[in-house]
Structure formats: C-alpha cells, structure tokens
Design an enzyme around this catalytic site. Structure first.
Site, PDB file in Angstrom:
ATOM      1  N   LEU A  49      46.054  38.021  46.784  1.00 10.82           N
ATOM      2  CA  LEU A  49      46.157  37.257  45.547  1.00 10.82           C
ATOM      3  C   LEU A  49      45.060  37.602  44.548  1.00 10.82           C
ATOM      4  O   LEU A  49      44.371  36.735  44.039  1.00 10.82           O
ATOM      5  CB  LEU A  49      46.133  35.750  45.835  1.00 10.82           C
ATOM      6  CG  LEU A  49      47.378  35.188  46.518  1.00 10.82           C
ATOM      7  CD1 LEU A  49      47.185  33.716  46.806  1.00 10.82           C
ATOM      8  CD2 LEU A  49      48.606  35.402  45.685  1.00 10.82           C
ATOM      9  N   CYS A  50      44.844  38.881  44.345  1.00  8.22           N
ATOM     10  CA  CYS A  50      43.872  39.255  43.314  1.00  8.22           C
ATOM     11  C   CYS A  50      44.465  40.358  42.447  1.00  8.22           C
ATOM     12  O   CYS A  50      43.814  41.342  42.142  1.00  8.22           O
ATOM     13  CB  CYS A  50      42.534  39.651  43.918  1.00  8.22           C
ATOM     14  SG  CYS A  50      42.686  40.695  45.357  1.00  8.22           S
ATOM     15  N   GLY A  51      45.716  40.205  42.068  1.00 10.09           N
ATOM     16  CA  GLY A  51      46.341  41.130  41.133  1.00 10.09           C
ATOM     17  C   GLY A  51      46.424  42.529  41.701  1.00 10.09           C
ATOM     18  O   GLY A  51      46.667  42.715  42.884  1.00 10.09           O
ATOM     19  N   PHE A  67      44.160  44.593  42.231  1.00 11.89           N
ATOM     20  CA  PHE A  67      42.846  45.063  42.695  1.00 11.89           C
ATOM     21  C   PHE A  67      42.945  46.028  43.890  1.00 11.89           C
ATOM     22  O   PHE A  67      42.480  47.153  43.829  1.00 11.89           O
ATOM     23  CB  PHE A  67      42.000  43.846  43.062  1.00 11.89           C
ATOM     24  CG  PHE A  67      40.679  44.165  43.673  1.00 11.89           C
ATOM     25  CD1 PHE A  67      39.624  44.560  42.874  1.00 11.89           C
ATOM     26  CD2 PHE A  67      40.493  44.084  45.036  1.00 11.89           C
ATOM     27  CE1 PHE A  67      38.405  44.859  43.437  1.00 11.89           C
ATOM     28  CE2 PHE A  67      39.275  44.382  45.598  1.00 11.89           C
ATOM     29  CZ  PHE A  67      38.233  44.767  44.799  1.00 11.89           C
TER      30      PHE A  67
END
Lengths: 133, 300
Positions: B90-92, B94
């Site tokens: 859940l960090c795009g 990345f």
C-alpha cells in the site's frame, strides 16, 4: 578564517558538530596529533579515544570516539567517527561495556590478524579506562 | 433499478475504507518526518566518506596491490544485485518501480551472458521477483521487525555481502533503492558498491565548495594508504547501505502518504457519486409509490 580550524564531526547517523575552533587533538592510530590552522593535508585512521576541541582559551570539549577516520585539509578537520559520545555523557559503565565487547572480539577473531587488531583495540580501551580514573 | 439497501451498504463500506486510508495517510505523514530527518542526517557522513575515499582511491590508481574491493576481481561475470524494497505494501508504485528497474537490469545482464544473483532486502521485492527469478535469489533479509534503522542493521547486511565477496561468489555488486528527493518524488537509484566507484574529482568539486582546494591537495597518510583503505572500504559499503536503507524508508513513507492521499480522495468521489445515485433512487421509489396511489384512486 585563517586563524581558526573549521571543525566538523559526523557519525553515520548524523552531523554532530560544526564549529570554527582554535585547535583539535585527534587520537590517531599511530599517536595523538594536534591540528592547528594551516596543518598539512592528512588522512588518518583513529583508535578509540578522545577528541579534544580547544577553543577560546581554556575551554576544552572532549568527545569520545569509537574509532573512525580523520581528514585534515588546509581549511580544517573532518572527523568521521564510528560512534561518538560527549565525554560528559560517557559513564564508566559504558566504557566497561566497550571493553567487554572488545574482549568478545578477541575471542571471536578467526585470523591472527583480526585477533591482533582486536587485542590492540582492547589495550587502547583499557588505557582509556585508566585515564578516566 | 439498483436496490436501495445495496446502495446504502456500499456507501457504508466505502466510507469505512476511506477512514482506513485517511488514517494510514496520517500515520505515514508522521513517520515520514522522522524518516526524512534521519535520511537527511545520514547524508553528510556518506558524502564525506565518499570524498575521502575518492582522494585515497585516485592515489591508488594503477597500483597492483590495490584492495579487491576497490580494484574489483578483474572479471565481471557474476553480478550481485541488492534490491532494497519495503516490507509493507500500500505505498503506490514504490516497490514496483524498483522491481521494474531491477528486472530490466537483470534482462540486460543476462542478455550479455552474465550470471545474476539477487539479494532482497525487504519482503515486497522478494514477493514480486520470486515469480520470475526465484532461482537467482540468494537470500532475503526482512526488516519488518526493525523500527529505527541503525548502523548495526546496515552493517549486518554489508557483512553478509562482504563475506560473499570474500568467498568469490560475485564480482560486481549493485544496490537498487529509491533516493528521497521530496514527498512526491523519489528517484530510483542504481549504485555500484563493489568495486567502489571512484567519484570524478571534477564532479565533486562542483558539488562541494570546500573540496575545491582539498580535492587537489596531496595528503599525507597515517598509517599507509593501503591500510587505511582496508578499513575504509568495508566501512564505505556499510555506510552506503545505511544511506540506501534510510533513503528508502523515507521514500516509502512519502510514497505511501501520496498514495493514501489519492485513495482517500477517490473514496470521497465515490461516496459522492453513490450518494447521488442513492438519493435519485430514493426519489424514484417515492414517485413510483405516489403514482400508484393516485392512479389507484382515479380508478375507483
């Protein structure tokens, strides 16, 4: 500034101190050396010991370093410390901890060379401990 | 016609999703500040050690006794890629951007007939790479339990790498991570660790005004150059890894914050749309009922 040494001390996690000072005494691997303005460029490794920063007369600041490197340029000194603790915060207990780590290092050393190095470090720490008393 | 009750349920579920993303965004924002501070605090040391190394290394050029970490093994057959990713999702984009770059690098190297080995730092990189390159992955180091990345953590990784190097398991080591530029932008960086890259002296003088004179100076060494290098080089590896980990941690929080921000906004848009739909349906139902009543009354 010509009559001052620009002093910088960095440890892996942060920049500890930057200042223009009169003189710095560095615990070099082959003996302590003082750095005054206009010192010849030098790169030296440091043994565990105390960096002394002399500024404005009698004011001496002492910082304990656990080895590292010192880079002297015509402008000043950069100390790349492995770990640095202000002497005022350094208790006997912490130093004794260091000594016990060093003793473990000697036991863990796999090659003769590594053992020599660990032994050397251990001796230096003991010396330092004596100096503290 | 959509069911009123279904719509109501959907609105409720989107709202609770929005609450979660909002909370994650705020957590990331507060973690970001800490991570950013420590990443920035670690930069001076890494830069200076690079400078010292640069001036030492330039004096060792052509020296046949130069340590292997500096000169390399003379081959470049086996490449070790250290791929730093995060442990949480859940960090795009990345993690995927790091993995994508690593994959294209692997393909390039394999096309040249080189052997590739992978060391994953962080679980997400392993998850994405294992599908295609499971056989190449030497080991995975999970940093999930580590809250504040310290020098000791970096040293553990670098010790491992150096140990592999001593055992002749690879010739060239490259580190992949995201350099933290700002909250919105992370710069994907591939940095060669072993053999150490000697920074171009001209480049470093433009970067740091102080080294303008220092770069050209001739140093004295205490003890010998080779002895200093022997301690400096392994140290440089750990420091560069520490820097990569810290930069990565800051980038991760930044990426998560922006990703969660847009997720929150999207959830808001969706709620608006669903609410409009819900109200329309509700009115349609009322109108229908009225028509039924009126036409029923007229019929009598």
């Amino acid at each position: 500034m010509a009559d001052k040494v620009s002093f910088e001390m960095v440890s892996p996690d942060r920049l500890l101190k930057t200042a223009d000072v009169d003189m710095v005494i560095v615990p070099g691997m082959e003996g302590d050396f003082g750095v005054l303005p206009g010192h010849a460029p030098l790169i030296s490794t440091m043994r565990p010991g105390v960096v002394e920063i002399h500024d404005e007369g009698n004011d001496v600041e002492q910082i304990f370093v656990r080895g590292g490197f010192a880079e002297v340029t015509t402008e000043g000194v950069t100390i790349l410390a492995e770990e640095a603790i202000a002497m005022a915060d350094l208790g006997r207990g912490q130093l004794e901890q260091e000594v016990s780590y060093a003793r473990e290092d000697i036991d863990d050393a796999k090659t003769d060379e590594a053992r020599d190095r660990a032994q050397h470090k251990f001796d230096q720490l003991i010396q330092l401990l004596d100096a503290l008393d | 016609m959509p069911n009123l009750k279904d719509l109501k349920n959907r609105i409720r579920s989107v709202k609770s999703t929005q609450k979660i993303t909002k909370a994650m965004q705020m957590v990331a924002a507060s973690k970001l500040r800490r991570a950013q501070e420590s990443a920035e605090a670690a930069r001076p040391y890494a830069e200076r050690i690079e400078r010292v190394l640069g001036s030492l290394a330039s004096s060792m050029v052509g020296n046949e006794f130069a340590p292997l970490l500096l000169a390399g093994t003379g081959k470049d057959d086996v490449h070790l890629l250290v791929i730093c990713t995060s442990d949480r999702g859940l960090c795009g984009g990345f993690n995927s951007s790091i993995v994508r770059a690593a994959k294209s690098h692997i393909q390039e190297l394999q096309a040249q007939g080189k052997t590739v080995k992978i060391l994953c730092v962080g679980g997400k990189g392993f998850d994405q790479l294992k599908r295609v390159y499971e056989g190449l992955i030497v080991d995975t180091i999970i940093m999930r339990a580590v809250r504040n990345i310290s020098f000791t953590d970096a040293k553990a990784i670098s010790d491992r790498i150096l140990h592999m190097f001593d055992d002749n398991e690879f010739d060239v080591c490259t580190l992949f991570y995201n350099h933290f530029k700002s909250v919105m932008t992370q710069i994907l960086t591939a940095q060669q660790l072993i053999p150490a890259l000697i920074p171009d002296p001209e480049e470093s003088t433009t970067g740091d005004p102080q080294s303008g004179t220092a770069g050209g100076a001739i140093y004295e060494y205490e003890p010998e150059e080779s002895e200093i290098l022997e301690t400096l080089l392994p140290r440089n590896v750990s420091v560069q890894i520490l820097r990569a980990l810290l930069e990565n941690a800051a980038s991760e929080q930044g990426a998560r914050m922006t990703a969660m921000d847009s997720a929150t906004r999207n959830a808001g848009d969706m709620i608006d749309k669903l609410t409009l739909n819900y109200n329309r349906t509700r009115q349609a139902v009322i109108t229908k009922e009225l028509i039924e009543i009126i036409s029923g009354a007229e019929a009598i």
